[in-house]
Scaffold this motif. Structure first.
Motif, PDB file in Angstrom:
ATOM      1  N   SER A 212       0.747  -1.201  -0.034  1.00 31.25           N
ATOM      2  CA  SER A 212      -0.011   0.125   0.054  1.00 31.25           C
ATOM      3  C   SER A 212       1.022   1.217   0.040  1.00 31.25           C
ATOM      4  O   SER A 212       1.492   1.634   0.994  1.00 31.25           O
ATOM      5  N   ALA A 213       1.019   2.049  -1.102  1.00 27.27           N
ATOM      6  CA  ALA A 213       1.800   3.064  -1.322  1.00 27.27           C
ATOM      7  C   ALA A 213       0.710   4.070  -1.925  1.00 27.27           C
ATOM      8  O   ALA A 213      -0.185   3.775  -2.361  1.00 27.27           O
ATOM      9  N   THR A 214       1.280   5.376  -1.763  1.00 28.02           N
ATOM     10  CA  THR A 214       0.343   6.540  -2.248  1.00 28.02           C
ATOM     11  C   THR A 214       1.333   7.245  -3.183  1.00 28.02           C
ATOM     12  O   THR A 214       2.382   7.647  -3.190  1.00 28.02           O
ATOM     13  N   PHE A 215       0.578   7.540  -4.369  1.00 29.23           N
ATOM     14  CA  PHE A 215       0.979   8.151  -5.369  1.00 29.23           C
ATOM     15  C   PHE A 215       0.522   9.236  -5.922  1.00 29.23           C
ATOM     16  O   PHE A 215      -0.843   9.265  -6.141  1.00 29.23           O
ATOM     17  N   LEU A 216       1.011  10.582  -6.234  1.00 32.54           N
ATOM     18  CA  LEU A 216       0.268  11.711  -6.255  1.00 32.54           C
ATOM     19  C   LEU A 216       1.173  12.593  -7.405  1.00 32.54           C
ATOM     20  O   LEU A 216       2.366  12.350  -7.843  1.00 32.54           O
ATOM     21  N   LEU A 217       0.240  13.252  -8.010  1.00 32.85           N
ATOM     22  CA  LEU A 217       0.864  14.493  -8.616  1.00 32.85           C
ATOM     23  C   LEU A 217       1.746  15.524  -7.742  1.00 32.85           C
ATOM     24  O   LEU A 217       1.320  15.444  -6.574  1.00 32.85           O
ATOM     25  N   PRO A 218       2.537  16.386  -8.195  1.00 31.38           N
ATOM     26  CA  PRO A 218       3.458  17.354  -7.204  1.00 31.38           C
ATOM     27  C   PRO A 218       2.376  18.060  -6.430  1.00 31.38           C
ATOM     28  O   PRO A 218       2.576  18.404  -5.092  1.00 31.38           O
ATOM     29  N   ASP A 219       1.496  18.655  -7.045  1.00 31.57           N
ATOM     30  CA  ASP A 219       0.625  19.670  -6.553  1.00 31.57           C
ATOM     31  C   ASP A 219      -0.220  19.159  -5.168  1.00 31.57           C
ATOM     32  O   ASP A 219      -0.662  19.840  -4.352  1.00 31.57           O
ATOM     33  N   ALA A 220      -0.574  17.814  -5.247  1.00 28.64           N
ATOM     34  CA  ALA A 220      -1.157  17.236  -4.369  1.00 28.64           C
ATOM     35  C   ALA A 220      -0.350  16.608  -3.292  1.00 28.64           C
ATOM     36  O   ALA A 220      -0.988  15.836  -2.257  1.00 28.64           O
ATOM     37  N   LEU A 221       0.776  16.612  -3.153  1.00 28.77           N
ATOM     38  CA  LEU A 221       1.677  16.093  -1.978  1.00 28.77           C
ATOM     39  C   LEU A 221       1.279  17.216  -0.804  1.00 28.77           C
ATOM     40  O   LEU A 221       1.503  18.112  -1.017  1.00 28.77           O
ATOM     41  N   PRO A 222       0.947  16.556   0.270  1.00 30.85           N
ATOM     42  CA  PRO A 222       0.938  17.373   1.690  1.00 30.85           C
ATOM     43  C   PRO A 222       2.129  17.860   1.781  1.00 30.85           C
ATOM     44  O   PRO A 222       3.179  17.319   1.649  1.00 30.85           O
ATOM     45  N   PRO A 223       2.152  18.965   2.871  1.00 30.46           N
ATOM     46  CA  PRO A 223       3.406  19.364   3.253  1.00 30.46           C
ATOM     47  C   PRO A 223       4.042  18.656   4.244  1.00 30.46           C
ATOM     48  O   PRO A 223       4.295  19.105   5.599  1.00 30.46           O
ATOM     49  N   HIS A 224       4.365  17.630   4.037  1.00 35.51           N
ATOM     50  CA  HIS A 224       5.040  16.590   5.120  1.00 35.51           C
ATOM     51  C   HIS A 224       6.462  16.438   4.769  1.00 35.51           C
ATOM     52  O   HIS A 224       7.169  16.581   3.903  1.00 35.51           O
TER      53      HIS A 224
END
Length: 295
Positions: A212-224
């Motif tokens: 289970s991994a999370t894959f996102l476009l750059p703008d959707a990446l939370p500020p973690h």
């Protein structure tokens, strides 16, 4: 059925229009490649924040596939007329009918990354059932483990992950590094890519590997921030992304950078030394992997 494959050398300002025009005049497929692919003048094309949205090689070749019985000459002439250019010279090659699926699969055997880590296509049995096996098929997204830059990053993960880390794979491609991190004991893994196709491929590959991994476009990446940040891309985007990648790395966290040629190591080291205490460089077949600890 056999096919006719034609190859046309063109300038960058006409390559896409010519490929589209050939399709309109009977080509079964048309692709654009770097005219210098496989040579020292090969040019990497990528998209990153701050770069032009559309890029193509300055010297390209259009490769089009036609039915064996097609009359290619008038098709090329009509396509050239549509593009407003003179009829170009082209090379023709006859491709015999083959089982393309089997032919493609035959080119990809399991790859041993380290003593315990293997990458295995789905049509092969795992060479070592006791090893950590990543099941990954060649596809549209970059990253099957065969390239030295990917191997270097995988070997770093295998040698350095202790278990439970949060991992960011920036420029995830096929998702291979995020997936490998989870199978090697990471607590969580997030992948980022600018290409929606890469996000889809990464999600499919994660499901195939039961992680289970999370894959996102750059703008959707939370500020973690993350314990480990891996970026297997190319030197030019790495030049621009230094501050961003540093901000995503926890204090005391680790960064892993690849896609760097041996001759680019000194420059990349000077850039990332602003934020990281760098470890000795690892190299493989002309490519380098930088790693370091966030100050």
């Amino acid at each position: 059925m056999s096919y006719q494959q034609i190859t046309i050398a063109v300038k960058d300002n006409v390559a896409e229009r010519l490929a589209d025009a050939l399709m309109e005049h009977g080509a079964l497929s048309a692709a654009i490649e770097d005219a210098y692919a496989g040579t020292a003048n090969e040019q990497a094309i990528f998209g990153e924040p701050g770069m032009p949205a559309e890029q193509i090689w300055q010297q390209s070749k259009v490769i089009a596939l036609f039915d064996e019985s097609a009359d290619v000459a008038p098709a090329v002439a009509s396509a050239a007329e549509d593009c407003g250019i003179a009829v170009p010279e082209y090379e023709t090659e006859l491709l015999a009918e083959q089982d393309w699926v089997r032919l493609t699969q035959a080119q990809f055997d399991p790859i041993q990354i380290s003593e315990r880590l293997w990458i295995t296509p789905s049509w092969h049995d795992a060479p070592d059932e006791n090893a950590v096996n990543l099941q990954l098929d060649p596809g549209l997204a970059f990253g099957t483990g065969s390239h030295p830059t990917t191997r270097l990053c995988l070997q770093w993960l295998d040698n350095n992950l202790k278990g439970g880390e949060s991992v960011l794979d920036y420029g995830c491609g096929s998702g291979i590094l995020a997936i490998a991190a989870l199978k090697l004991g990471a607590g969580s893994a997030t992948g980022v890519d600018i290409d929606e196709q890469a996000i889809r491929a990464s999600n499919n590959n994660a499901a195939q590997n039961n992680v289970s991994a999370t894959f996102l476009l750059p703008d959707a990446l939370p500020p973690h921030q993350f314990d480990v940040v891996v970026a297997n891309i190319l030197a030019n985007p790495l030049r621009m992304l230094g501050s961003l990648l540093a901000e995503r790395t926890k204090q005391g966290g680790r960064i892993v950078l690849s896609g760097i040629l041996d001759e680019q190591v000194e420059e990349m080291s000077s850039i990332y030394n602003e934020w990281f205490e760098l470890a000795p460089v690892q190299t493989d077949d002309g490519w380098a992997c930088l790693s370091g600890t966030r100050r």
